[in-house]
Design a protein around this motif. Sequence first.
Motif, mmCIF file in Angstrom:
data_model
loop_
_atom_site.group_PDB
_atom_site.id
_atom_site.type_symbol
_atom_site.label_atom_id
_atom_site.label_comp_id
_atom_site.label_asym_id
_atom_site.label_seq_id
_atom_site.Cartn_x
_atom_site.Cartn_y
_atom_site.Cartn_z
ATOM 1 N N GLU A 1 -4.772 -15.099 -7.439
ATOM 2 C CA GLU A 1 -5.141 -15.026 -8.698
ATOM 3 C C GLU A 1 -4.194 -14.446 -9.883
ATOM 4 O OE1 GLU A 1 -7.909 -16.511 -9.378
ATOM 5 O OE2 GLU A 1 -8.921 -16.289 -7.632
ATOM 6 N N ARG A 2 -3.344 -13.603 -9.334
ATOM 7 C CA ARG A 2 -2.227 -12.970 -10.073
ATOM 8 C C ARG A 2 -2.677 -12.376 -11.204
ATOM 9 N NH1 ARG A 2 0.279 -12.267 -7.048
ATOM 10 N NH2 ARG A 2 2.145 -11.908 -8.588
ATOM 11 N N ILE A 3 -3.132 -10.947 -10.623
ATOM 12 C CA ILE A 3 -3.578 -10.226 -11.766
ATOM 13 C C ILE A 3 -3.088 -8.699 -11.579
ATOM 14 C CG2 ILE A 3 -5.912 -10.182 -10.920
ATOM 15 C CD1 ILE A 3 -5.283 -9.991 -14.538
ATOM 16 N N GLY B 1 0.006 -9.732 -11.592
ATOM 17 C CA GLY B 1 0.374 -9.001 -10.148
ATOM 18 C C GLY B 1 1.467 -7.906 -10.575
ATOM 19 N N ALA B 2 1.645 -7.136 -9.362
ATOM 20 C CA ALA B 2 2.683 -6.268 -9.698
ATOM 21 C C ALA B 2 3.899 -6.762 -9.751
ATOM 22 C CB ALA B 2 2.585 -5.550 -8.324
ATOM 23 N N ALA B 3 4.324 -8.094 -9.169
ATOM 24 C CA ALA B 3 5.433 -8.614 -8.977
ATOM 25 C C ALA B 3 5.925 -8.830 -10.918
ATOM 26 C CB ALA B 3 5.476 -10.086 -8.483
ATOM 27 N N THR C 1 6.489 3.531 -10.380
ATOM 28 C CA THR C 1 5.674 3.815 -8.913
ATOM 29 C C THR C 1 4.934 2.374 -8.901
ATOM 30 O OG1 THR C 1 4.073 4.958 -7.607
ATOM 31 C CG2 THR C 1 4.066 5.339 -9.868
ATOM 32 N N ASP C 2 5.389 1.695 -7.829
ATOM 33 C CA ASP C 2 4.708 0.349 -7.485
ATOM 34 C C ASP C 2 3.645 0.524 -6.417
ATOM 35 O OD1 ASP C 2 4.306 -2.314 -6.938
ATOM 36 O OD2 ASP C 2 5.903 -2.595 -5.379
ATOM 37 N N GLU C 3 2.249 0.129 -6.747
ATOM 38 C CA GLU C 3 0.972 0.909 -6.305
ATOM 39 C C GLU C 3 0.022 -0.279 -5.657
ATOM 40 O OE1 GLU C 3 -0.562 4.090 -8.166
ATOM 41 O OE2 GLU C 3 1.341 5.369 -7.850
ATOM 42 N N PRO C 4 0.360 -1.556 -5.091
ATOM 43 C CA PRO C 4 -0.723 -2.412 -4.888
ATOM 44 C C PRO C 4 -1.444 -2.047 -3.665
ATOM 45 C CG PRO C 4 1.717 -3.397 -4.303
ATOM 46 C CD PRO C 4 1.885 -1.920 -4.933
ATOM 47 N N TYR C 5 -1.165 -0.973 -2.983
ATOM 48 C CA TYR C 5 -1.694 -0.707 -1.943
ATOM 49 C C TYR C 5 -2.553 0.733 -2.029
ATOM 50 C CZ TYR C 5 0.995 -4.142 0.125
ATOM 51 O OH TYR C 5 1.725 -5.458 0.381
ATOM 52 N N ARG C 6 -2.594 1.136 -3.137
ATOM 53 C CA ARG C 6 -3.137 2.434 -3.693
ATOM 54 C C ARG C 6 -4.503 2.785 -2.958
ATOM 55 N NH1 ARG C 6 -3.878 7.006 -6.538
ATOM 56 N NH2 ARG C 6 -1.692 6.630 -7.212
ATOM 57 N N TYR D 1 0.652 -1.658 -10.799
ATOM 58 C CA TYR D 1 -0.900 -1.719 -10.082
ATOM 59 C C TYR D 1 -1.004 -3.410 -10.014
ATOM 60 C CZ TYR D 1 -5.329 -1.393 -8.085
ATOM 61 O OH TYR D 1 -6.141 -1.333 -7.209
ATOM 62 N N SER D 2 -1.658 -3.550 -8.954
ATOM 63 C CA SER D 2 -2.154 -5.076 -8.501
ATOM 64 C C SER D 2 -3.454 -5.166 -7.679
ATOM 65 C CB SER D 2 -1.142 -5.494 -7.672
ATOM 66 O OG SER D 2 -1.519 -6.967 -7.234
ATOM 67 N N PHE D 3 -4.153 -6.212 -8.081
ATOM 68 C CA PHE D 3 -5.354 -6.443 -7.673
ATOM 69 C C PHE D 3 -5.451 -7.553 -6.380
ATOM 70 C CE2 PHE D 3 -6.503 -5.204 -11.716
ATOM 71 C CZ PHE D 3 -7.496 -4.458 -11.459
ATOM 72 N N SER D 4 -4.254 -7.777 -6.026
ATOM 73 C CA SER D 4 -3.789 -8.688 -4.715
ATOM 74 C C SER D 4 -4.420 -8.248 -3.691
ATOM 75 C CB SER D 4 -2.317 -8.996 -4.697
ATOM 76 O OG SER D 4 -1.735 -9.526 -5.832
ATOM 77 N N LYS D 5 -4.201 -6.853 -3.407
ATOM 78 C CA LYS D 5 -4.321 -6.343 -1.969
ATOM 79 C C LYS D 5 -5.774 -5.581 -2.160
ATOM 80 C CE LYS D 5 -0.094 -7.546 -1.355
ATOM 81 N NZ LYS D 5 0.609 -8.404 -0.468
HETATM 82 N N1 PLP Z 1 5.194 -4.565 -4.374
HETATM 83 C C1 PLP Z 1 4.925 -4.665 -2.970
HETATM 84 C C2 PLP Z 1 5.347 -3.235 -2.409
HETATM 85 C C3 PLP Z 1 4.429 -5.564 -2.495
HETATM 86 O O1 PLP Z 1 4.113 -5.476 -1.041
HETATM 87 C C4 PLP Z 1 3.902 -6.709 -3.116
HETATM 88 C C5 PLP Z 1 3.468 -7.909 -2.385
HETATM 89 O O2 PLP Z 1 3.209 -7.910 -1.075
HETATM 90 C C6 PLP Z 1 4.181 -6.856 -4.588
HETATM 91 C C7 PLP Z 1 4.621 -5.752 -4.980
HETATM 92 C C8 PLP Z 1 3.970 -7.826 -5.279
HETATM 93 O O3 PLP Z 1 2.310 -8.162 -5.521
HETATM 94 P P1 PLP Z 1 1.494 -9.007 -6.351
HETATM 95 O O4 PLP Z 1 1.138 -9.919 -5.561
HETATM 96 O O5 PLP Z 1 0.571 -8.110 -7.153
HETATM 97 O O6 PLP Z 1 2.569 -9.681 -7.168
#
Ligand code: PLP
Length: 395
Positions: free
Chosen positions: A252-254, A105-107, A213-218, A241-245
Motif C-alpha cells: 500500500e506504500r504508506i 512508506g519508510a523508503a 531513526t528508521d522504525e518500520p518494526y517499532r 515510520y512505516s505501516f508496511s510491517k
Molecule cells: N527500512 C528498513 C529497515 C526495512 O527493513 C524496510 C523494508 O523492509 C524499509 C525501511 C522500507 O520499508 P517500506 O515498505 O516502508 O518502504
Amino acid sequence: MIAKKMEGLVKGSSVIRAMFEEGRKMAQEFGAENVYDFSLGNPNVPAPKAVAEAMTDILEKQDPLYVHGYMSNTGFPEVREAVAVSLNERFGTKFTSDNVVMTVGAASGLNVIFKALLDPGDEVITFAPYFGEYRNYVGNYDGKLVEISPNTADFQPKLAELKEKITQKTKAVLINSPNNPTGVVYSETTIRRLAEILNEKQKSLGRPIYLITDEPYRELVYGDITVPFVTKYYRNTIVAYSFSKSLSLPGERIGYLVIPSELDDYEAVYAAAGVATRILGYVNAPSLQQLAVARCLKETTDIAFYDRNRNELYNGLLKAGFSCQKPEGAFYLFMKTPIEDDMKFCQDAKKYHILIVPGQSFGCSGYARIAYCVAYETIVNALPQFEALAREYGL
Ligand code: PLP
C-alpha cells in the motif's frame, strides 16, 4: 543507453534478483511446499480486518472529490493530526500536525529526508549490519554512507567507533531499531550514550548532526522489550515510520516522518521535506491509505504469530548446531555462518531448498539473514533441512 550511475546499480541488484528467480524455478521443479524461502521481509500475517473496513467505509461514505483528490504535499492535515495525537498518547510527546509528513512508506520517508538534508559529499553514518538499501538512498543525493563496523558480541552499535568517524562532513547518523537484519533492539543505555556523543560533537562542530531513526518494526517486539522513543533523548531526531510491517501493508506504500519543532532549522527542514515529497515525484502519500491508517492507529499485528515462528526457528537452529542471537524484535534472525564465506554458505543452503540472504548484503560477512515472516509450517518443515545443512558442515 542508461545512465552510468544506474549501470552499477542494476548489476549490483542482480544477486537478489537471481535469488528470487531461482526460488521461483525451484518452486516449479520441487513444488512450492518443498522450497523454504526466507529471503524476503514480506509479512505473512494478513492486515487487520479494520483496514479493509476503513477503506470500504471511506469509499462508500466520504466525498470522492476529497478521498481521491490532491492535498497538501505533506498529507491531509487531519491525518497528520491523528498521527501526532497517537504518538503523544503513547510516548508523552507534544507533536502536532505540523510535525508530521505522510510518506510513501519508510523508503520514501528516508529519500525525502535525505533529499531535504544532503549536499553532495555529505556523510551519513550508519551501523553495520544495516538495511542494504541505505547505500542507494544516500547515494541518490550524492551523499556518502559511512559504515561503523559490526559489534558481533551483541549487535548494539559501536559508539566508540562512531565518535572517531564523525567529521566535518557528517550531516546525519542513521539508526534502525528493532533492527533489520539482526532483530536487536537498541537499548536505552545505547540511545542515551549516542545522544551524549552527538551533543558533544554538535557543540564542537558548531552545527547540527541529525539523528534519523528508521522504525518500520517499532511495534514488532517480543515479551517485555521496549523500544526507546528517540526524540525524547536527542533534540535533533527525525523519525521515519512505516505501516508496511506493523499493519502488514507493504504494497500500500504508506508511512510518515516525524520532524519535531525542537529540531535545529525545524521550519526549513519541514518545508524542504514537503517540497522533496513533491519534486521526487511522490507528490503526496496515497490518499485512501492515509485516510485508512488514520482510523487504524490503535490496530496491531499478530505478534504471537511471529513469536511462535521465532521460538521454533531459534530453538531448531541451536539444536542443529548453529549459533545465533535470539531476536528481540522485527521478524529476522541473523545466524552465524559456520564458514566466513557467507555467499558460499547461502549457495550451499540452496541444495536443501533453503533461501537465505548473505550477511554481506547488510555489511556484515560471516552471517546470514533468515526472514521468519513465513507460514509456521515452512519453519517446521525447513528445520530437518537446516539439520542436514549443519551435518554437511560437521556441526
Ligand atoms: N527500512 C528498513 C529497515 C526495512 O527493513 C524496510 C523494508 O523492509 C524499509 C525501511 C522500507 O520499508 P517500506 O515498505 O516502508 O518502504
